[in-house]
Design an enzyme around this catalytic site. Structure first.
Site, mmCIF file in Angstrom:
data_model
loop_
_atom_site.group_PDB
_atom_site.id
_atom_site.type_symbol
_atom_site.label_atom_id
_atom_site.label_comp_id
_atom_site.label_asym_id
_atom_site.label_seq_id
_atom_site.Cartn_x
_atom_site.Cartn_y
_atom_site.Cartn_z
ATOM 1 N N MET A 30 0.741 -1.115 -0.062
ATOM 2 C CA MET A 30 0.181 0.020 -0.168
ATOM 3 C C MET A 30 0.946 1.216 0.001
ATOM 4 O O MET A 30 1.091 1.719 1.096
ATOM 5 C CB MET A 30 -1.072 -0.044 1.231
ATOM 6 C CG MET A 30 -1.970 1.109 1.185
ATOM 7 S SD MET A 30 -2.435 1.393 2.829
ATOM 8 C CE MET A 30 -1.164 1.880 3.925
ATOM 9 N N PRO A 31 1.249 1.696 -1.111
ATOM 10 C CA PRO A 31 2.201 2.966 -1.200
ATOM 11 C C PRO A 31 1.055 4.083 -0.863
ATOM 12 O O PRO A 31 0.069 4.034 -1.662
ATOM 13 C CB PRO A 31 2.779 2.947 -2.621
ATOM 14 C CG PRO A 31 1.985 2.014 -3.335
ATOM 15 C CD PRO A 31 1.351 1.033 -2.435
ATOM 16 N N VAL A 32 1.363 5.134 -0.226
ATOM 17 C CA VAL A 32 0.649 6.227 -0.188
ATOM 18 C C VAL A 32 1.798 7.313 -0.408
ATOM 19 O O VAL A 32 2.705 7.680 0.253
ATOM 20 C CB VAL A 32 0.098 6.613 1.305
ATOM 21 C CG1 VAL A 32 -0.546 7.825 1.584
ATOM 22 C CG2 VAL A 32 -0.488 5.292 1.828
#
Length: 76
Positions: free
Chosen positions: A16-18
């Site tokens: 989950m890259p933000v």
């Protein structure tokens, strides 16, 4: 569609890259839309993560709340 082999069994939180972008106000909705589409594409290609896992947060900060070199951006 099943995940690609290199992502099978991997915890979603790992993928989950933000991306957080801070900028001055003034960009149009179309510019922001184009940015998030392209940034998402590059993130998926580079990090080999699912498209749905990419989150982007755009924060607009006024020039009187941003300083560089000891001067507020609103002051030139």
């Amino acid at each position: 569609m099943p995940p690609p082999p290199h992502l099978r069994g991997v915890n979603e939180s790992v993928n989950m890259p933000v991306l957080r972008l801070e900028m001055h106000p003034g960009r149009t909705l179309e510019q922001k839309r184009a940015f998030v589409q392209e940034a998402t594409r590059v993130t998926v290609d580079t990090l080999q993560c699912p498209l749905e896992s990419v989150e982007i947060v755009i924060t607009e900060i006024s020039r009187d709340a941003w300083a560089k070199g000891g001067k507020l951006r609103s002051e030139g």
